[in-house]
Write an enzyme that holds these catalytic residues in place. Structure first.
Site, PDB file in Angstrom:
ATOM      1  N   LYS A  99      31.863  31.600  47.642  1.00  0.00           N
ATOM      2  CA  LYS A  99      30.471  31.145  47.697  1.00  0.00           C
ATOM      3  C   LYS A  99      29.596  32.371  47.495  1.00  0.00           C
ATOM      4  CE  LYS A  99      26.823  29.336  50.588  1.00  0.00           C
ATOM      5  NZ  LYS A  99      26.349  29.124  51.971  1.00  0.00           N
ATOM      6  N   GLY A 160      19.014  27.749  57.644  1.00  0.00           N
ATOM      7  CA  GLY A 160      18.767  27.664  59.070  1.00  0.00           C
ATOM      8  C   GLY A 160      17.438  27.050  59.462  1.00  0.00           C
ATOM      9  N   GLY A 188      19.522  24.346  54.903  1.00  0.00           N
ATOM     10  CA  GLY A 188      18.279  23.694  55.276  1.00  0.00           C
ATOM     11  C   GLY A 188      18.406  22.347  55.944  1.00  0.00           C
TER      12      GLY A 188
END
Length: 259
Positions: A99, A160, A188
């Site tokens: 990632k 976050g 989010g």
């Protein structure tokens, strides 16, 4: 396997990807991951590698869970740093999955899309299966696909923040523009209803961490997200009714008594 998800050459039964940071304890982490029914966990090499025995214990727990590991380059600010972190993660975990995060702005932890595309091209050329954490910009998405990425991970909102899906127009446009590309909403999401909404828009998966890890009861929240993901995906496949401006009677008027 019912309605499987394919990311690169791996077939998964769950469409919920879960992060491993910020949990109150390793035991709660393990229990929450089991409750989420996830197949894939993300781990940060930067965060854990320097932890000595604590880091070794963490990696042992992750291996014992028997899940696919998606290492990430969390915290990297430059192309060089992200590429080096990805290469170390491949050595440690024996996986080409990564990632890719290249952060360009501190307050919102927004991706540096220029560095992201450059790093993605380097890593794809080096044999990595890159999962880029990106914005919802179509031009950036095109360049990431041109660089060799086969999955896109646009943000729903800043990492976050728990704000959910900030730009529905852009997310709908991305889904319509790339109908055959696996799209994962990353970052989010704060509530299970927001995850369900992402699936109702046609997104293939969601990735989240804080919403589970920082909940009052992480295990119960993981279970709730698992149910929401399944409900949202099922709703999308069932083809929800289109909204309309006027009312439409659900009860037939035929046979109604008239005075």
């Amino acid at each position: 396997m019912k309605d499987p998800l394919r990311l690169y050459d791996v077939e998964l039964s769950s469409r919920l990807l879960v992060g491993t940071a910020q949990y109150p304890s390793p035991a709660i982490l393990a229990e929450a991951l089991a409750a989420s029914r996830t197949d894939v966990v993300t781990v940060s090499l930067r965060r854990e590698a320097g932890g000595g025995r604590a880091g070794e214990s963490f990696w042992g727990l992750i291996r014992a869970l028997g899940l696919c590991v998606l290492p990430n380059t969390a915290g990297c600010r430059t192309v060089k740093e992200a590429v080096a972190t990805a290469q170390m993660a491949r050595e440690l975990f024996g996986t080409n999955w990564i990632k890719l995060e290249v952060i360009g702005e501190e307050d919102l932890l927004a991706p540096d899309v220029f560095g992201l595309v450059e790093a993605a091209r380097i890593l794809c050329d080096d044999g990595f299966c890159v999962f880029p954490y990106t914005t919802d910009d179509l031009v950036v998405a095109e360049k990431l696909l041109d660089a060799g990425c086969k999955v896109l991970m646009p943000w729903g909102a800043p990492i976050g923040s728990g704000r959910g899906l900030n730009n529905l127009f852009a997310l709908r446009a991305m889904r319509a523009h790339f109908p055959d590309v696996p799209l994962v909403v990353d970052a989010g999401l704060g509530a299970p209803s927001q995850a369900a909404h992402a699936f109702e828009l046609g997104y293939d998966a969601v990735l989240l961490n804080t919403a589970i890890a920082r909940a009052g009861d992480p295990v119960a929240m993981a279970r709730a997200f698992a149910a929401a993901c399944e409900a949202g995906r099922t709703a999308f496949l069932a083809q929800p009714m289109e909204p309309r401006d006027m009312a439409a009677p659900s009860t037939p008027v035929l046979g109604r008594a008239f005075s």
